[in-house]
Design an enzyme around this catalytic site. Structure first.
Site: not given
Ligand code: 13P
Length: 238
Positions: A86, A158
């Site tokens: 992450h 992400e």
């Molecule tokens: P948000 O959905 O709060 O933007 O976070 C995404 C995230 O980091 C999931 O791992």
């Protein structure tokens, strides 16, 4: 059906977790993984019907690693998924591709599905090098893996600039990066992987996101901690 993964980070205290479990108990959970803080994993396994994931895992096996949680320990609890890589761990804990490879290997050895996060920073998007960044993040780990294990790994795209900001790429941008990741792994290793999208997914944008077929599900932060919002998203992903 899309896979819904909730990364609850450190948002909730124990009482809030118990309320969340109570409020979500009528939801259809077979395609929903909740990744709570380690300290609440047992509560979710005991009291909810969600699949349960971890937010992180140790690079090492059982032994002298104070403060770590091993893949074997997670497996012995009944955890079936774990997030790896992450962006908050890349930046706050300075975690590297070498570590992600070790973590993913340990998870696979213990029958836990890794959810491997990749994504670009805003400056990188603005320089138009998103695919270079994401491709490098993927290859630095995949190049070292046994090809026979690759299809067990889920990749979560992400964009760092989208996490917790309410900003979200266009569907075309998400399709472009998702196809790039899938094609990269298909072309180089002849393997197919599932790819999730993560970053500011919420009840207001889920219908638009669901127009994308190539995305296999979502990795959701803040919205996964609000029972009503998560139930709504779950109902749209059945
Ligand atoms: P948000 O959905 O709060 O933007 O976070 C995404 C995230 O980091 C999931 O791992």
């Amino acid at each position: 059906m899309k896979l819904v993964v909730g990364n609850q980070k450190t948002y909730l205290n124990r009482e809030q977790v118990l309320n969340f479990i109570e409020e979500t108990k009528e939801g259809k959970c077979s395609n929903v993984v909740i990744c709570p803080s380690y300290v609440y994993i047992d509560l979710f396994l005991d009291k909810s019907k969600f699949l349960v994931g971890a937010q992180n895992v140790s690079c090492k096996g059982n032994g002298a690693s104070t403060g770590e949680i091993s893949a074997e320990q997670l497996n012995s609890m009944g955890v079936s998924y774990s997030i790896v890589g992450h962006s908050e761990r890349r930046s706050d804990q300075c975690e590297t591709s070498e570590m992600f490879y070790e973590k993913i290997s340990k998870l696979l050895e213990n029958d836990i599905i890794p959810i491997f996060c990749v994504g670009e920073h805003l400056e990188e998007k603005e320089k138009n090098i998103t695919k270079d960044i994401v491709g490098k993040q993927v290859m630095e780990v995949f190049d070292r893996l046994d090809t026979n294990t690759m299809e067990k790994i889920i990749i979560a795209y992400e964009p760092v600039w989208s996490i917790g900001t309410g900003k979200i790429p266009t569907n075309d941008e998400i399709i472009d990066v998702t196809c790039y990741i899938k094609d990269l792994i298909q072309d180089k290793y002849d393997k197919r992987v599932a790819v999730l999208y993560g970053g500011s997914v919420n009840k207001n944008n889920i219908d638009t996101l669901n127009e994308i077929d190539v995305v296999d599900g979502y990795l959701i932060g803040g919205a996964s901690t609000k029972s009503e919002e998560l139930l709504y998203i779950m109902s749209k992903c059945e």
